[in-house]
Design a protein around this motif. Structure first.
Motif, PDB file in Angstrom:
ATOM      1  N   HIS A  55      40.401  45.754  23.331  1.00  0.00           N
ATOM      2  CA  HIS A  55      41.834  45.647  23.632  1.00  0.00           C
ATOM      3  C   HIS A  55      42.166  44.430  24.496  1.00  0.00           C
ATOM      4  O   HIS A  55      43.334  44.113  24.722  1.00  0.00           O
ATOM      5  N   GLU A  56      41.138  43.768  24.987  1.00  0.00           N
ATOM      6  CA  GLU A  56      41.351  42.685  25.948  1.00  0.00           C
ATOM      7  C   GLU A  56      42.121  41.500  25.350  1.00  0.00           C
ATOM      8  O   GLU A  56      43.064  41.004  25.963  1.00  0.00           O
ATOM      9  N   GLU A  57      41.748  41.055  24.171  1.00  0.00           N
ATOM     10  CA  GLU A  57      42.400  39.876  23.591  1.00  0.00           C
ATOM     11  C   GLU A  57      43.884  40.137  23.320  1.00  0.00           C
ATOM     12  O   GLU A  57      44.734  39.288  23.601  1.00  0.00           O
ATOM     13  N   GLY A  58      44.214  41.296  22.781  1.00  0.00           N
ATOM     14  CA  GLY A  58      45.614  41.631  22.523  1.00  0.00           C
ATOM     15  C   GLY A  58      46.430  41.690  23.804  1.00  0.00           C
ATOM     16  O   GLY A  58      47.574  41.232  23.851  1.00  0.00           O
ATOM     17  N   THR A  59      45.823  42.211  24.870  1.00  0.00           N
ATOM     18  CA  THR A  59      46.510  42.281  26.164  1.00  0.00           C
ATOM     19  C   THR A  59      46.728  40.885  26.723  1.00  0.00           C
ATOM     20  O   THR A  59      47.794  40.579  27.262  1.00  0.00           O
ATOM     21  N   LYS A  60      45.739  40.022  26.580  1.00  0.00           N
ATOM     22  CA  LYS A  60      45.886  38.635  27.036  1.00  0.00           C
ATOM     23  C   LYS A  60      47.018  37.934  26.282  1.00  0.00           C
ATOM     24  O   LYS A  60      47.802  37.193  26.871  1.00  0.00           O
ATOM     25  N   GLN A  61      47.107  38.170  24.984  1.00  0.00           N
ATOM     26  CA  GLN A  61      48.171  37.555  24.182  1.00  0.00           C
ATOM     27  C   GLN A  61      49.547  38.057  24.616  1.00  0.00           C
ATOM     28  O   GLN A  61      50.501  37.271  24.711  1.00  0.00           O
ATOM     29  N   ARG A  62      49.651  39.350  24.904  1.00  0.00           N
ATOM     30  CA  ARG A  62      50.934  39.907  25.365  1.00  0.00           C
ATOM     31  C   ARG A  62      51.304  39.331  26.734  1.00  0.00           C
ATOM     32  O   ARG A  62      52.468  39.054  27.005  1.00  0.00           O
ATOM     33  N   GLU A 106      61.146  43.474  31.359  1.00  0.00           N
ATOM     34  CA  GLU A 106      60.091  42.897  30.518  1.00  0.00           C
ATOM     35  C   GLU A 106      58.708  43.139  31.125  1.00  0.00           C
ATOM     36  O   GLU A 106      57.750  43.422  30.397  1.00  0.00           O
ATOM     37  N   TYR A 107      58.625  43.050  32.442  1.00  0.00           N
ATOM     38  CA  TYR A 107      57.341  43.298  33.117  1.00  0.00           C
ATOM     39  C   TYR A 107      56.913  44.754  32.927  1.00  0.00           C
ATOM     40  O   TYR A 107      55.750  45.039  32.619  1.00  0.00           O
ATOM     41  N   LYS A 108      57.847  45.678  33.091  1.00  0.00           N
ATOM     42  CA  LYS A 108      57.541  47.102  32.900  1.00  0.00           C
ATOM     43  C   LYS A 108      57.138  47.395  31.463  1.00  0.00           C
ATOM     44  O   LYS A 108      56.214  48.188  31.217  1.00  0.00           O
ATOM     45  N   ILE A 109      57.794  46.769  30.503  1.00  0.00           N
ATOM     46  CA  ILE A 109      57.426  46.952  29.094  1.00  0.00           C
ATOM     47  C   ILE A 109      56.006  46.439  28.855  1.00  0.00           C
ATOM     48  O   ILE A 109      55.210  47.077  28.166  1.00  0.00           O
ATOM     49  N   PHE A 110      55.685  45.272  29.438  1.00  0.00           N
ATOM     50  CA  PHE A 110      54.326  44.735  29.315  1.00  0.00           C
ATOM     51  C   PHE A 110      53.317  45.726  29.889  1.00  0.00           C
ATOM     52  O   PHE A 110      52.305  46.045  29.243  1.00  0.00           O
ATOM     53  N   LEU A 111      53.569  46.220  31.093  1.00  0.00           N
ATOM     54  CA  LEU A 111      52.634  47.151  31.725  1.00  0.00           C
ATOM     55  C   LEU A 111      52.500  48.442  30.935  1.00  0.00           C
ATOM     56  O   LEU A 111      51.392  48.952  30.746  1.00  0.00           O
ATOM     57  N   ARG A 173      38.261  39.214  40.269  1.00  0.00           N
ATOM     58  CA  ARG A 173      38.760  38.574  39.066  1.00  0.00           C
ATOM     59  C   ARG A 173      39.980  39.303  38.525  1.00  0.00           C
ATOM     60  O   ARG A 173      40.427  39.038  37.426  1.00  0.00           O
ATOM     61  N   ALA A 174      40.501  40.268  39.301  1.00  0.00           N
ATOM     62  CA  ALA A 174      41.656  41.030  38.822  1.00  0.00           C
ATOM     63  C   ALA A 174      42.868  40.126  38.615  1.00  0.00           C
ATOM     64  O   ALA A 174      43.708  40.394  37.778  1.00  0.00           O
ATOM     65  N   ASP A 175      42.949  39.040  39.367  1.00  0.00           N
ATOM     66  CA  ASP A 175      44.112  38.170  39.254  1.00  0.00           C
ATOM     67  C   ASP A 175      43.891  37.015  38.292  1.00  0.00           C
ATOM     68  O   ASP A 175      44.804  36.237  38.045  1.00  0.00           O
ATOM     69  N   CYS A 176      42.716  36.878  37.734  1.00  0.00           N
ATOM     70  CA  CYS A 176      42.515  35.781  36.785  1.00  0.00           C
ATOM     71  C   CYS A 176      41.887  36.259  35.487  1.00  0.00           C
ATOM     72  O   CYS A 176      41.737  35.472  34.561  1.00  0.00           O
ATOM     73  N   GLY A 177      41.557  37.516  35.397  1.00  0.00           N
ATOM     74  CA  GLY A 177      40.921  38.018  34.197  1.00  0.00           C
ATOM     75  C   GLY A 177      41.784  37.911  32.961  1.00  0.00           C
ATOM     76  O   GLY A 177      41.280  37.827  31.851  1.00  0.00           O
ATOM     77  N   PHE A 178      43.087  37.906  33.134  1.00  0.00           N
ATOM     78  CA  PHE A 178      43.985  37.851  31.991  1.00  0.00           C
ATOM     79  C   PHE A 178      44.804  36.572  31.961  1.00  0.00           C
ATOM     80  O   PHE A 178      45.801  36.502  31.290  1.00  0.00           O
TER      81      PHE A 178
END
Length: 179
Positions: A55-62, A106-111, A173-178
């Protein structure tokens, strides 16, 4: 547990991965409180996100799509700064109410759409001090990260095991992982 899960446990290298991205906030030293926050609480915390590898790549794209819609974002999504409209998110205090409402929506929808699980361990500094940990010296001096790190990793490992996955940890890395 299913036969497939038992077979995967016997061959752990075949288990799918779940990634844990973690970071801390607050002073890890029991005798050195962190910066005074508006809420007045004095704590140390380690928290993060668990995300299945697939699921990581899709989350990064979003996330990249969100960042493209809000080019003012030039750094990590630190919620404390966002909510306080400070540092890299001071621009939130300068945009109109309609734009601010749209950003938060938009941020809430992303989360809400992110296929992640959150985990954290928060330690109350005054409570720990009251239990006598502050009296330790030298090698026995207690750092709050010792407890919080162990607790968050144990919880994440249990979660991964329950889901039949291997755990890979990315510390600070929580702030740069995505991004």
């Amino acid at each position: 547990m299913s036969a497939e899960a038992n077979a995967a446990i016997d061959a752990p290298e075949k288990l799918p991965l779940i990634h844990l991205y973690i970071d801390e906030t607050g002073s890890r030293h029991l005798d050195r409180p962190g910066a005074q926050a508006k809420h007045g609480f004095d704590w140390f915390a380690i928290g993060g996100l668990l995300i299945d590898h697939e699921h990581e790549e899709g989350t990064k794209q979003r996330l990249q799509a969100l960042l493209a819609r809000w080019p003012q974002i030039r750094g990590p999504l630190h919620f404390t700064d966002m909510r306080a409209e400070k540092k890299g998110f001071s621009w939130l205090g300068r945009i109109g109410d309609e734009a601010r409402t749209r950003f938060w929506s938009e941020y809430k929808i992303f989360l809400a759409g992110a296929q992640v699980a959150g985990t954290a361990c928060v330690i109350d500094r005054p409570g720990y001090a009251a239990r006598g940990y502050g009296k330790r010296v030298g090698e026995e001096k207690w750092l709050l990260c010792r407890s919080a790190f162990d607790i968050i990793l144990e919880r994440a490992a249990k979660y991964a095991q329950h889901r039949g996955r291997r755990l890979r940890v990315y510390y600070e890395r929580a702030d740069c992982g995505f991004q």
